[in-house]
Design an enzyme around this catalytic site. Structure first.
Site, PDB file in Angstrom:
ATOM      1  N   ARG A  45      42.224  42.762  38.262  1.00  0.00           N
ATOM      2  CA  ARG A  45      42.626  42.284  39.586  1.00  0.00           C
ATOM      3  C   ARG A  45      42.916  43.496  40.460  1.00  0.00           C
ATOM      4  O   ARG A  45      44.062  43.861  40.700  1.00  0.00           O
ATOM      5  CB  ARG A  45      43.820  41.339  39.480  1.00  0.00           C
ATOM      6  CG  ARG A  45      43.428  40.052  38.761  1.00  0.00           C
ATOM      7  CD  ARG A  45      44.570  39.134  38.557  1.00  0.00           C
ATOM      8  NE  ARG A  45      45.031  38.510  39.790  1.00  0.00           N
ATOM      9  CZ  ARG A  45      46.124  37.752  39.865  1.00  0.00           C
ATOM     10  NH1 ARG A  45      46.848  37.547  38.789  1.00  0.00           N
ATOM     11  NH2 ARG A  45      46.485  37.217  41.001  1.00  0.00           N
ATOM     12  N   PRO A  46      41.832  44.109  40.969  1.00  0.00           N
ATOM     13  CA  PRO A  46      42.011  45.304  41.787  1.00  0.00           C
ATOM     14  C   PRO A  46      42.636  44.991  43.144  1.00  0.00           C
ATOM     15  O   PRO A  46      42.725  43.819  43.534  1.00  0.00           O
ATOM     16  CB  PRO A  46      40.572  45.804  41.968  1.00  0.00           C
ATOM     17  CG  PRO A  46      39.711  44.609  41.782  1.00  0.00           C
ATOM     18  CD  PRO A  46      40.434  43.690  40.847  1.00  0.00           C
ATOM     19  N   ASP A  70      42.993  27.945  39.996  1.00  0.00           N
ATOM     20  CA  ASP A  70      44.340  27.694  39.461  1.00  0.00           C
ATOM     21  C   ASP A  70      44.489  26.293  38.859  1.00  0.00           C
ATOM     22  O   ASP A  70      45.542  25.976  38.301  1.00  0.00           O
ATOM     23  CB  ASP A  70      45.400  27.900  40.554  1.00  0.00           C
ATOM     24  CG  ASP A  70      45.541  29.370  40.929  1.00  0.00           C
ATOM     25  OD1 ASP A  70      44.993  30.216  40.212  1.00  0.00           O
ATOM     26  OD2 ASP A  70      46.186  29.652  41.951  1.00  0.00           O
TER      27      ASP A  70
HETATM   28  C1  EPZ Z   1      45.869  34.534  44.499  1.00  0.00           C
HETATM   29  O1  EPZ Z   1      45.776  35.744  43.751  1.00  0.00           O
HETATM   30  C2  EPZ Z   1      46.852  33.658  43.755  1.00  0.00           C
HETATM   31  N1  EPZ Z   1      48.125  34.341  43.686  1.00  0.00           N
HETATM   32  C3  EPZ Z   1      46.321  33.346  42.375  1.00  0.00           C
HETATM   33  O2  EPZ Z   1      47.229  32.440  41.770  1.00  0.00           O
HETATM   34  C4  EPZ Z   1      44.947  32.679  42.502  1.00  0.00           C
HETATM   35  O3  EPZ Z   1      44.407  32.485  41.215  1.00  0.00           O
HETATM   36  C5  EPZ Z   1      44.009  33.562  43.334  1.00  0.00           C
HETATM   37  O4  EPZ Z   1      44.623  33.875  44.608  1.00  0.00           O
HETATM   38  C6  EPZ Z   1      42.662  32.925  43.608  1.00  0.00           C
HETATM   39  O5  EPZ Z   1      42.843  31.719  44.279  1.00  0.00           O
HETATM   40  C7  EPZ Z   1      48.956  34.303  44.720  1.00  0.00           C
HETATM   41  O6  EPZ Z   1      48.699  33.704  45.749  1.00  0.00           O
HETATM   42  C8  EPZ Z   1      50.256  34.997  44.556  1.00  0.00           C
HETATM   43  P1  EPZ Z   1      42.327  37.084  45.084  1.00  0.00           P
HETATM   44  P2  EPZ Z   1      45.071  37.016  44.397  1.00  0.00           P
HETATM   45  O7  EPZ Z   1      42.628  38.376  45.745  1.00  0.00           O
HETATM   46  O8  EPZ Z   1      45.390  37.064  45.838  1.00  0.00           O
HETATM   47  C9  EPZ Z   1      38.913  39.992  43.503  1.00  0.00           C
HETATM   48  C10 EPZ Z   1      48.416  31.454  39.949  1.00  0.00           C
HETATM   49  O9  EPZ Z   1      48.147  30.952  38.837  1.00  0.00           O
HETATM   50  N2  EPZ Z   1      39.588  41.058  44.274  1.00  0.00           N
HETATM   51  O10 EPZ Z   1      41.944  35.934  45.965  1.00  0.00           O
HETATM   52  O11 EPZ Z   1      45.430  38.178  43.563  1.00  0.00           O
HETATM   53  C11 EPZ Z   1      39.730  39.538  42.303  1.00  0.00           C
HETATM   54  O12 EPZ Z   1      39.554  40.381  41.204  1.00  0.00           O
HETATM   55  C12 EPZ Z   1      47.620  32.609  40.434  1.00  0.00           C
HETATM   56  O13 EPZ Z   1      49.354  31.063  40.677  1.00  0.00           O
HETATM   57  C13 EPZ Z   1      38.987  42.293  44.388  1.00  0.00           C
HETATM   58  O14 EPZ Z   1      37.889  42.535  43.871  1.00  0.00           O
HETATM   59  O15 EPZ Z   1      43.551  36.650  44.162  1.00  0.00           O
HETATM   60  C14 EPZ Z   1      39.219  38.132  42.086  1.00  0.00           C
HETATM   61  O16 EPZ Z   1      38.034  38.170  41.353  1.00  0.00           O
HETATM   62  C15 EPZ Z   1      47.160  33.587  39.496  1.00  0.00           C
HETATM   63  N3  EPZ Z   1      39.633  43.255  45.108  1.00  0.00           N
HETATM   64  C16 EPZ Z   1      38.897  37.649  43.503  1.00  0.00           C
HETATM   65  O17 EPZ Z   1      38.795  38.839  44.311  1.00  0.00           O
HETATM   66  C17 EPZ Z   1      40.825  43.041  45.721  1.00  0.00           C
HETATM   67  O18 EPZ Z   1      41.352  43.955  46.362  1.00  0.00           O
HETATM   68  C18 EPZ Z   1      39.931  36.738  44.134  1.00  0.00           C
HETATM   69  O19 EPZ Z   1      41.216  37.310  44.002  1.00  0.00           O
HETATM   70  C19 EPZ Z   1      41.417  41.762  45.594  1.00  0.00           C
HETATM   71  C20 EPZ Z   1      40.768  40.796  44.864  1.00  0.00           C
END
Ligand code: EPZ
Length: 436
Positions: free
Chosen positions: A129-130, A320
């Site tokens: 999770r970058p 989720d």
């Molecule tokens: C949010 O996490 C939620 N957390 C997560 O909830 C949820 O699973 C996720 O969004 C997806 O809906 C909160 O809101 C606190 P993303 P987040 O950035 O923001 C990639 C739960 O169970 N990515 O939307 O960290 C990443 O690796 C959880 O409550 C990059 O590549 O998720 C993933 O594949 C756990 N670079 C995708 O994007 C970045 O800089 C989506 O991640 C950021 C993300």
């Protein structure tokens, strides 16, 4: 360490009140850093992630007062971020490592004070999770960012971030939130494209606008933010938790019964409602005293049908809820296929479900679930927040006793799950001092 013990076989009947959304509350708490005035947030779920986020704010020098609701499952936090400049402006590793969302303090601190140091979050059970998308957007706004000894050290030469026209290369909830928070106080009008459209972002934008920000385009893939000089205090009620609500819907679907959820937003749950209806549940909506209600009915004798889903950003099926519907699919007649497109390692619950008797196969980012399988209780181990919930759901239909270990994962994001399930007739109990 606590564990949950469930005796399967009861159908569910009654009402469940849904708590405020953890994932909406976390960025709203970070928003309190944007002003020296009082930000009052109600309907915060009593879960450990929210406690951690409030501790991060306190570590930064913000005053926080908490007042619990009557049922102890929600509370209100009054936050006042005055005189932070006198402190270190540093979010420490000890707190950030326990919760990745702590990175959301970076945008607000940079926007208001022009500098911040936040620990890099580190690894995560559900996959890499970058935070590159967060850092890229903030760097384009003028922040100089270095990674020094595990910390993100960021400074804004000149003190004020500049507005940007920015297209996120991938949809990210957290990167959208961090950049939105930062853009509220930036110089000029920012246009953020390919943003996440999750309801939690709409809730954050609503709070920011109450604080005097000028955010437009909520609910669409483009946000326009007219930067302002200063933000003021506000009071805000967190939206209901769609993932908690979805978990209860899955509980009623798998165990059968007749359950009414109070304080929900059905529009935030369309993809799940559609799936559960296609699987054979009857779902109805009505107005309640403080928001909408959802009623789910399924006679335990009525067969569930196998159906497929693919997770993707909102409004598509949420990652989720993927684990929870996998439990339901183990009881459906036929083959259900799940494609997980958000996180690469989010099937760890599958192996524990297999230990309970589920019949499934994982092939890369695809899970194939054959049902109905007879589940039999045993001891299973929670690996992350939503995986824990899945094991509880499976326990509701498993024959005999299921013990779910390591439920500190569950306590990160569910307020009183076992109490709410007990209230609708499930035989579930929290037991202290478990193994592991
Ligand atoms: C949010 O996490 C939620 N957390 C997560 O909830 C949820 O699973 C996720 O969004 C997806 O809906 C909160 O809101 C606190 P993303 P987040 O950035 O923001 C990639 C739960 O169970 N990515 O939307 O960290 C990443 O690796 C959880 O409550 C990059 O590549 O998720 C993933 O594949 C756990 N670079 C995708 O994007 C970045 O800089 C989506 O991640 C950021 C993300």
């Amino acid at each position: 360490m606590d564990r949950l013990v469930i005796i399967g076989g009861n159908s569910l009947k009654g009402r469940i009140r849904v708590s405020g959304a953890k994932n909406a509350a976390l960025p709203c708490i970070a928003a309190a850093l944007l002003t020296s005035e009082l930000v009052n947030l109600s309907h915060l779920p009593a879960v450990s992630d929210i406690r951690t986020m409030l501790k991060v704010l306190e570590a930064l020098g913000c005053a926080v007062e908490r007042a619990a609701d009557e049922d102890g499952l929600q509370y209100t936090a009054a936050m006042r971020a005055v005189d932070l400049e006198t402190g270190e402006m540093k979010a420490p590793y000890d707190l950030v490592k326990t919760m990745r969302a702590s990175i959301l303090v970076l945008g607000p601190l940079l926007a208001r004070f022009g500098h911040a140091t936040v620990s890099l979050p580190g690894g995560c059970a559900i996959g890499a999770r970058p935070i590159n998308l967060h850092l890229e957007a903030l760097a384009r706004m003028g922040a100089h960012i270095e990674i020094v000894q595990g910390y993100v050290e960021a400074k804004v030469p000149g003190g004020r971030l500049q507005a940007i026209d920015h297209t996120f290369e991938k949809v990210s909830v957290g990167a959208t939130e961090n950049t939105l928070l930062a853009a509220t106080l930036a110089n000029g009008t920012s246009v953020l494209r390919n943003v996440a459209m999750e309801p939690e972002i709409g809730d954050l934008a609503e709070l920011l606008n109450k604080m005097g920000a000028r955010v437009e385009g909520m609910g669409t893939a483009t946000l326009t933010i007219h930067g302002v000089e200063i933000l003021h205090g506000a009071a805000h009620a967190t939206i209901p938790d769609r993932i908690e609500a979805g978990t209860h819907l899955c509980a009623a679907a798998i165990a059968g019964g007749d359950v009414v959820l109070e304080r929900v937003r059905p529009d935030d749950l369309r993809a799940l409602l559609d799936l559960l209806e296609r699987m054979g549940c009857l779902i109805t909506e009505r107005d309640g005293a403080d928001g909408k209600q959802l009623r789910i009915q399924r006679e335990p004798s009525q067969k569930l049908r196998a159906r497929d889903i693919t997770t993707a950003p909102f409004p598509a099926f949420p990652t989720d809820l993927q684990a929870q519907v996998m439990a339901v699919m183990t009881q459906a007649h036929g083959i259900s296929v799940i494609k997980e497109t958000i996180f690469e390692n989010r099937f760890q619950h599958a192996m524990e479900l297999e230990r309970l008797g589920a019949n499934l196969r994982i092939d890369g980012s695809t899970a194939i679930v054959a049902g109905p399988a007879k589940l039999t209780g045993c001891t299973v181990m929670a690996t992350d927040l939503r995986a824990s919930a899945t094991l509880v759901l499976a326990g509701l239909v498993a024959e005999g006793e299921t013990t779910v270990d390591r439920i500190y994962h569950l306590d990160r994001g569910y307020a009183g799950l076992e109490k709410k399930l007990q209230g609708v007739g499930a035989r579930i109990e929290r037991v202290g001092g478990g193994s592991v």
